[in-house]
Scaffold this motif. Structure first.
Motif, PDB file in Angstrom:
ATOM      1  N   ILE A  76       0.853  -1.187   0.000  1.00  0.00           N
ATOM      2  CA  ILE A  76       0.000   0.000   0.000  1.00  0.00           C
ATOM      3  C   ILE A  76       0.889   1.238   0.000  1.00  0.00           C
ATOM      4  CG2 ILE A  76      -1.792   1.290   1.222  1.00  0.00           C
ATOM      5  CD1 ILE A  76      -2.691  -1.296   2.512  1.00  0.00           C
ATOM      6  N   GLU A  77       0.578   2.184  -0.870  1.00  0.00           N
ATOM      7  CA  GLU A  77       1.281   3.467  -0.867  1.00  0.00           C
ATOM      8  C   GLU A  77       0.814   4.255   0.353  1.00  0.00           C
ATOM      9  OE1 GLU A  77       0.936   7.446  -3.516  1.00  0.00           O
ATOM     10  OE2 GLU A  77       1.482   5.639  -4.647  1.00  0.00           O
ATOM     11  N   PRO A  88      -0.018   7.113   2.794  1.00  0.00           N
ATOM     12  CA  PRO A  88      -0.216   8.564   2.837  1.00  0.00           C
ATOM     13  C   PRO A  88       0.508   9.154   4.050  1.00  0.00           C
ATOM     14  CG  PRO A  88      -2.305   7.348   2.725  1.00  0.00           C
ATOM     15  CD  PRO A  88      -1.245   6.378   3.099  1.00  0.00           C
ATOM     16  N   ALA A 107      -9.769   4.065  -5.020  1.00  0.00           N
ATOM     17  CA  ALA A 107      -8.377   3.604  -4.985  1.00  0.00           C
ATOM     18  C   ALA A 107      -8.019   3.036  -6.351  1.00  0.00           C
ATOM     19  CB  ALA A 107      -8.178   2.559  -3.896  1.00  0.00           C
ATOM     20  N   HIS A 157      -4.690   0.677  -8.488  1.00  0.00           N
ATOM     21  CA  HIS A 157      -3.429  -0.063  -8.399  1.00  0.00           C
ATOM     22  C   HIS A 157      -3.090  -0.626  -9.765  1.00  0.00           C
ATOM     23  CE1 HIS A 157      -5.232  -4.149  -8.514  1.00  0.00           C
ATOM     24  NE2 HIS A 157      -6.215  -3.614  -7.823  1.00  0.00           N
ATOM     25  N   GLU A 195       1.348  -1.394  -6.009  1.00  0.00           N
ATOM     26  CA  GLU A 195       0.927  -0.824  -4.732  1.00  0.00           C
ATOM     27  C   GLU A 195      -0.487  -0.262  -4.859  1.00  0.00           C
ATOM     28  OE1 GLU A 195       4.830   0.782  -2.338  1.00  0.00           O
ATOM     29  OE2 GLU A 195       3.873   2.131  -3.769  1.00  0.00           O
ATOM     30  N   LEU A 196      -1.252  -0.408  -3.805  1.00  0.00           N
ATOM     31  CA  LEU A 196      -2.587   0.186  -3.755  1.00  0.00           C
ATOM     32  C   LEU A 196      -2.451   1.652  -3.357  1.00  0.00           C
ATOM     33  CD1 LEU A 196      -5.723  -0.292  -3.798  1.00  0.00           C
ATOM     34  CD2 LEU A 196      -5.527  -0.613  -1.321  1.00  0.00           C
ATOM     35  N   ARG A 197      -3.041   2.534  -4.151  1.00  0.00           N
ATOM     36  CA  ARG A 197      -3.027   3.963  -3.830  1.00  0.00           C
ATOM     37  C   ARG A 197      -4.455   4.415  -3.552  1.00  0.00           C
ATOM     38  NH1 ARG A 197      -2.810   8.899  -7.033  1.00  0.00           N
ATOM     39  NH2 ARG A 197      -2.610   7.648  -8.931  1.00  0.00           N
ATOM     40  N   LEU A 240      -7.245   7.169  -2.851  1.00  0.00           N
ATOM     41  CA  LEU A 240      -7.401   8.537  -3.342  1.00  0.00           C
ATOM     42  C   LEU A 240      -8.198   9.392  -2.360  1.00  0.00           C
ATOM     43  CD1 LEU A 240      -8.250   7.706  -7.063  1.00  0.00           C
ATOM     44  CD2 LEU A 240      -6.011   8.138  -6.038  1.00  0.00           C
ATOM     45  N   ARG A 260      -5.112  15.447   3.026  1.00  0.00           N
ATOM     46  CA  ARG A 260      -4.090  14.487   2.597  1.00  0.00           C
ATOM     47  C   ARG A 260      -4.382  13.073   3.092  1.00  0.00           C
ATOM     48  NH1 ARG A 260      -1.374  19.214   3.676  1.00  0.00           N
ATOM     49  NH2 ARG A 260      -0.131  20.071   1.942  1.00  0.00           N
TER      50      ARG A 260
END
Length: 215
Positions: free
Chosen positions: A65-66, A68, A126, A128, A135-137, A139, A200
């Motif tokens: 996972i990216e 935050p 999200a 990926h 990686e899962l990002r 949003l 964020r």
């Protein structure tokens, strides 16, 4: 002259079973002791359609996972996703994890670009990639994004609410410089920080996340 056959009554049939061990002293059996009891021939429905046994809201995500800002580890991020999204980690498979999402969530695999995880309203929450080390990002709801004018080639900036697509603020001029190089990037970023200081964090400000965290 031949005698006719004697007609057996229900009582006669039940006498055939007299003397057999009663249910209290015999071993448990899958068959009823009296075949004339109600329910002896009840039909049990069999589910032959495999799709009925598989939940539509099971989504396979990358293990990575990216992270935050504010999240120091993947485990902490996962805990936050459980609270905010009400997901359940079903099982891990090498570099992937099968996840149960709320009803209506789904993964959309376009012909090109990243895989999109959409909520029940169709909003992309999200993304990926396709690679094994993807990686899962996740949003955020609010962000500063660029807009390009196809005729002039110039760009502007807007602050968008991704939950409904509404534009909350925009730059006052177009520029050949785009993204963070746009002359008003700092101005729009300051506006976003003042109105949504936790923007964020991708698990904040969404209606479902706020409700789930508080409940």
């Amino acid at each position: 002259m031949k005698k006719g056959k004697t007609k057996l009554t229900r009582q006669d049939a039940e006498r055939l079973f007299e003397g057999l061990p009663s249910g209290g002293t015999s071993k448990a059996s899958s068959r009823p002791e009296n075949p004339f009891e109600a329910g002896a021939f009840d039909v049990v429905e069999r589910v032959d359609d495999e799709s009925r046994l598989w939940k539509d809201n099971l989504i396979t995500l990358p293990m990575a996972i990216e992270l935050p800002a504010g999240y120091e580890s993947v485990s902490r991020m996962r805990d936050a996703m459980v609270r905010a999204w009400r997901v359940r980690w079903v099982r891990e498979e090498k570099k992937e994890v099968v996840t149960e999402f709320p009803e209506g969530w789904k993964a959309v695999r376009p012909e090109s670009g990243p895989i999109e995880v959409r909520d029940s309203t169709g909003v992309v929450r999200a993304v990926h990639g396709w690679a094994a080390d993807a990686e899962l990002r996740i949003l955020p709801r609010y962000l500063v994004e660029s807009q390009a004018n196809s005729s002039s080639g110039l760009g502007s900036l807007v602050v968008r609410d991704r939950a409904n697509g509404q534009i909350l603020a925009r730059s006052s001029n177009w520029s050949a410089q785009t993204g963070t190089n746009h002359p008003e990037w700092t101005k729009l970023s300051a506006w976003l920080n003042s109105h949504f200081p936790h923007h964020r964090d991708p698990l904040r400000y969404w209606d479902d996340c706020e409700q789930n965290i508080q409940s």
